[in-house]
Design an enzyme around this catalytic site. Structure first.
Site, PDB file in Angstrom:
ATOM      1  N   LYS A 138      31.658  47.791  51.329  1.00  0.00           N
ATOM      2  CA  LYS A 138      30.881  47.186  50.061  1.00  0.00           C
ATOM      3  C   LYS A 138      31.717  45.802  49.588  1.00  0.00           C
ATOM      4  O   LYS A 138      33.193  45.790  49.739  1.00  0.00           O
ATOM      5  CB  LYS A 138      30.979  48.037  48.818  1.00  0.00           C
ATOM      6  N   GLY A 148      41.922  45.387  46.029  1.00  0.00           N
ATOM      7  CA  GLY A 148      41.710  45.021  44.637  1.00  0.00           C
ATOM      8  C   GLY A 148      42.888  45.221  43.667  1.00  0.00           C
ATOM      9  O   GLY A 148      44.093  45.454  43.932  1.00  0.00           O
ATOM     10  N   SER A 149      42.165  45.404  42.457  1.00  0.00           N
ATOM     11  CA  SER A 149      43.292  45.380  41.318  1.00  0.00           C
ATOM     12  C   SER A 149      43.857  46.824  41.203  1.00  0.00           C
ATOM     13  O   SER A 149      43.157  47.723  41.642  1.00  0.00           O
ATOM     14  CB  SER A 149      42.471  45.069  39.999  1.00  0.00           C
ATOM     15  N   THR A 150      45.160  46.926  40.533  1.00  0.00           N
ATOM     16  CA  THR A 150      45.570  48.276  40.354  1.00  0.00           C
ATOM     17  C   THR A 150      44.946  49.007  39.328  1.00  0.00           C
ATOM     18  O   THR A 150      44.719  50.237  39.743  1.00  0.00           O
ATOM     19  CB  THR A 150      47.236  47.850  39.794  1.00  0.00           C
ATOM     20  N   LEU A 151      44.347  48.424  38.568  1.00  0.00           N
ATOM     21  CA  LEU A 151      43.309  49.086  37.595  1.00  0.00           C
ATOM     22  C   LEU A 151      42.404  49.783  38.175  1.00  0.00           C
ATOM     23  O   LEU A 151      42.101  51.056  38.079  1.00  0.00           O
ATOM     24  CB  LEU A 151      42.761  47.917  36.723  1.00  0.00           C
ATOM     25  N   VAL A 152      41.621  49.264  39.057  1.00  0.00           N
ATOM     26  CA  VAL A 152      40.448  49.676  40.023  1.00  0.00           C
ATOM     27  C   VAL A 152      40.974  50.715  40.904  1.00  0.00           C
ATOM     28  O   VAL A 152      40.507  51.930  41.250  1.00  0.00           O
ATOM     29  CB  VAL A 152      39.625  48.668  40.558  1.00  0.00           C
ATOM     30  N   GLY A 153      42.085  50.624  41.639  1.00  0.00           N
ATOM     31  CA  GLY A 153      42.648  51.491  42.449  1.00  0.00           C
ATOM     32  C   GLY A 153      43.073  52.792  41.895  1.00  0.00           C
ATOM     33  O   GLY A 153      42.767  53.668  42.546  1.00  0.00           O
ATOM     34  N   GLU A 174      45.395  48.732  48.335  1.00  0.00           N
ATOM     35  CA  GLU A 174      46.292  47.683  48.754  1.00  0.00           C
ATOM     36  C   GLU A 174      45.906  46.884  47.342  1.00  0.00           C
ATOM     37  O   GLU A 174      44.757  46.123  47.157  1.00  0.00           O
ATOM     38  CB  GLU A 174      45.928  46.729  49.715  1.00  0.00           C
ATOM     39  N   CYS A 232      47.152  38.361  46.552  1.00  0.00           N
ATOM     40  CA  CYS A 232      47.888  39.707  45.753  1.00  0.00           C
ATOM     41  C   CYS A 232      49.248  39.544  45.929  1.00  0.00           C
ATOM     42  O   CYS A 232      50.024  40.147  45.467  1.00  0.00           O
ATOM     43  CB  CYS A 232      47.354  41.066  46.417  1.00  0.00           C
ATOM     44  N   GLU A 283      50.028  40.434  37.091  1.00  0.00           N
ATOM     45  CA  GLU A 283      49.540  39.818  37.834  1.00  0.00           C
ATOM     46  C   GLU A 283      48.397  38.712  37.027  1.00  0.00           C
ATOM     47  O   GLU A 283      47.521  39.159  36.311  1.00  0.00           O
ATOM     48  CB  GLU A 283      48.726  40.510  38.890  1.00  0.00           C
TER      49      GLU A 283
HETATM   50  P1  ADP Z   1      38.849  41.686  40.375  1.00  0.00           P
HETATM   51  O1  ADP Z   1      39.200  42.112  38.849  1.00  0.00           O
HETATM   52  O2  ADP Z   1      39.819  40.826  40.826  1.00  0.00           O
HETATM   53  O3  ADP Z   1      37.445  41.446  40.387  1.00  0.00           O
HETATM   54  P2  ADP Z   1      38.571  44.412  41.272  1.00  0.00           P
HETATM   55  O4  ADP Z   1      39.664  45.173  41.439  1.00  0.00           O
HETATM   56  O5  ADP Z   1      37.596  44.561  40.161  1.00  0.00           O
HETATM   57  O6  ADP Z   1      38.892  42.933  41.230  1.00  0.00           O
HETATM   58  O7  ADP Z   1      37.485  44.419  42.557  1.00  0.00           O
HETATM   59  C1  ADP Z   1      37.730  44.474  43.901  1.00  0.00           C
HETATM   60  C2  ADP Z   1      36.588  45.457  44.619  1.00  0.00           C
HETATM   61  O8  ADP Z   1      36.622  46.397  43.672  1.00  0.00           O
HETATM   62  C3  ADP Z   1      35.397  44.910  44.553  1.00  0.00           C
HETATM   63  O9  ADP Z   1      34.407  44.950  45.605  1.00  0.00           O
HETATM   64  C4  ADP Z   1      34.616  45.291  43.159  1.00  0.00           C
HETATM   65  O10 ADP Z   1      33.179  45.603  43.212  1.00  0.00           O
HETATM   66  C5  ADP Z   1      35.177  46.703  43.267  1.00  0.00           C
HETATM   67  N1  ADP Z   1      35.201  47.602  42.322  1.00  0.00           N
HETATM   68  C6  ADP Z   1      35.262  47.394  40.819  1.00  0.00           C
HETATM   69  N2  ADP Z   1      35.487  48.329  40.050  1.00  0.00           N
HETATM   70  C7  ADP Z   1      35.262  49.443  40.934  1.00  0.00           C
HETATM   71  C8  ADP Z   1      35.093  50.618  40.310  1.00  0.00           C
HETATM   72  N3  ADP Z   1      35.058  51.250  39.280  1.00  0.00           N
HETATM   73  N4  ADP Z   1      34.954  51.602  41.426  1.00  0.00           N
HETATM   74  C9  ADP Z   1      34.735  51.007  42.934  1.00  0.00           C
HETATM   75  N5  ADP Z   1      35.114  49.957  43.016  1.00  0.00           N
HETATM   76  C10 ADP Z   1      35.075  48.795  42.263  1.00  0.00           C
END
Ligand code: ADP
Length: 496
Positions: free
Chosen positions: A187, A240-245, A263, A297, A394
């Site tokens: 995705k 992507g972000s640590t939050l979403v990780g 990552e 990053c 960050e």
């Molecule tokens: P940013 O905040 O810099 O946009 P994200 O970590 O939100 O970075 O986004 C990185 C990727 O993670 C994107 O492909 C985004 O669609 C995806 N993403 C965002 N939220 C979620 C989630 N809850 N579950 C899975 N993937 C997500």
């Protein structure tokens, strides 16, 4: 809405696929929904792409599963390698188009986008070379047994990539997964779906069987969440972000315990000692933070400068940053384009305002650049203390803080003082200092007398809250294979 459209960029005119790429075909999403992708240079929509929901993720996963159990399992490692190599050739053939898509959709300077595409091609070719070199061991356990290991593919891999290096992350993810014999549902980020779809077209041309690589456009909370919680995805790789990780790790834990590699973010220290070659250190510090508009990053977002050269360094850094050319990504001399989106622009401006309020001094920048597009001036904060938000979190934009240190011990202490551990750099002419400090920094990558130089041949990933697992190099293959031990009883002596 149709499944492709003609797009004219200042560099090339080309045919842009818009559908979801499933089973080697571009298709509409099951709900028929689409979403716009915005040109960050002028804030206007470029086009719309078809959007994947949970059902589309199911369809893509089913295609990847069928390929994994069927046609793909019969393809030899040599053939897998040949397909990846062919894909690399196609990236090179279409490099101007791919780079123009990146400049248009992400806003990065075309000159930098060309490097991304070249690196993406090299990465795919590198993993093409690995495909037929994945081996196990034979192990001498006892005379009655032949014990050996097989490094088998994990299965269907879900891959979720960000918007800062759309095509490069696509290649970093697909290269090792495919080399090791997995199938993929990837995705792209909702801000930058175009290059991944263009590259999907090349997947078909490179000769991959249907279902091996599926590329979908969609939102994180819908398609991304469906991937991370899917019961038939065996592994998820996320950048992507640590939050979403964290969310992804939780989703994996709550669903089928799929393997997870992450990552994530960083707040990397760039440490300059009194004896550093100052011209060199200035050039790398500037590139370390302002490359890709600070949307890296591993960006060197915390300058730590030893007190003997601090004032001189800051004065020279200000001069150097003032030379960075901001503007139209397609102009040959542009170094810095717009931030990727309004949301990112707002987040960064919020950090800048926070820094100002917290008592840090804006030495340069600190404002929007121009009045159209998401441009932000290269920004340097002085009078920064380690506890400030701008020195801990960050920012993911063209914003750098500078802190002064007395000696090596203090540099290491400040360097390691955030929750992140992705990268770091040390600038010194003293070999012993360089090695001692590199060893002491808690970071997955340490650069000495340079910055941001990543090679697909060497591992990349984070210590601490910057991630789990490694991408690139042979290390990435460990995250895309699982080891099976086979114990084969020799002869027919009765068991006693
Ligand atoms: P940013 O905040 O810099 O946009 P994200 O970590 O939100 O970075 O986004 C990185 C990727 O993670 C994107 O492909 C985004 O669609 C995806 N993403 C965002 N939220 C979620 C989630 N809850 N579950 C899975 N993937 C997500």
């Amino acid at each position: 809405m149709s499944l492709s459209t003609t797009i004219e960029t200042p560099a090339v005119k080309y045919e842009q696929p818009l559908g979801l790429f499933i089973n080697n075909e571009f298709v509409k999403g099951s709900e028929g929904k689409t979403f716009e992708t915005i040109n960050p240079t002028n804030e206007k929509p470029i086009t719309s792409v078809h959007e994947a929901n949970e059902k589309d993720v199911d369809i893509a996963v089913a295609a990847a599963r069928k390929a994994f159990e069927g046609a793909w399992s019969q393809v030899t490692p040599t053939e897998r390698g040949r397909m990846l190599t062919k894909l690399a050739d196609l990236f090179e053939r279409d490099s101007d188009t791919l780079a123009a898509i990146e400049a248009l959709d992400n806003g990065k300077a075309m000159t930098m986008a060309k490097l991304d595409v070249a690196n993406a091609a090299n990465c795919l070719r590198y993993y093409g070379g690995w495909a037929d070199k994945i081996t196990g061991q034979t192990i001498d356990t006892n005379p009655e047994t032949l014990a050996y290991t097989r490094h088998e593919p994990i299965g269907v891999c879900g891959q979720i990539i960000p918007w800062n290096f759309p095509i490069l992350m696509w290649a970093w993810k697909i290269g090792p997964a495919i080399a090791a014999g997995n199938t993929v549902v990837i995705k792209t980020a909702e801000q930058t779906p175009l290059s991944g779809l263009y590259a999907a077209k090349l997947i078909k041309e490179a000769g991959f069987p249907a279902g091996v690589v599926n590329v979908i456009s969609g939102f994180g909370r819908v398609a991304g969440a469906a991937i991370s919680s899917h019961m038939d995805i065996d592994k998820v790789a996320f950048t992507g972000s640590t939050l979403v990780g964290r969310t992804i790790l939780q989703a994996a834990a709550k669903s089928n315990l799929k393997k997870v590699t992450l990552e994530l973010g960083g707040k990397s220290p760039n440490i300059i000692f009194n004896d550093a070659d100052i011209d060199n250190a200035i050039a790398w510090a500037n590139f370390g933070i302002f490359f890709n508009h600070g949307q890296c990053c591993c960006a060197g977002s915390r300058l730590l400068v030893q007190e003997g050269i601090h004032d001189k360094f800051v004065a020279r850094f200000k001069e150097r940053a003032a030379q960075n050319k901001l503007g139209n990504p397609f102009a040959a001399d542009t170094f810095q384009g717009p931030q990727v989106s309004q949301l990112q622009f707002d987040r960064i401006m919020e950090y800048i305002n926070h820094g100002k309020k917290a008592g840090a001094t804006v030495a340069i920048g600190g404002e929007r650049h121009g009045n159209e597009g998401y441009f932000i001036q290269p920004t340097l904060f002085t009078d920064v203390t380690g506890d400030m938000k701008i020195a801990q979190e960050e920012i993911f934009g063209p914003v750098i803080t500078v802190q002064k240190f007395k000696d090596e011990a203090e540099a290491i202490k400040i360097g390691n003082s955030t929750s992140y551990g992705l990268a770091a750099a040390v600038h010194t002419k003293d070999l012993n200092t360089a090695i001692r400090v590199s060893n002491a920094l808690k970071a997955g990558t340490v650069w000495v007398n340079q910055y941001n130089m990543i090679s697909y041949q060497a591992p990349f990933g984070g210590f601490k809250e910057s991630g789990i697992g490694r991408e690139l190099g042979s290390y990435a293959l460990e995250n895309y294979t699982q080891v099976k031990a086979v114990h084969y009883r020799l002869g027919d002596a009765p068991f006693s």
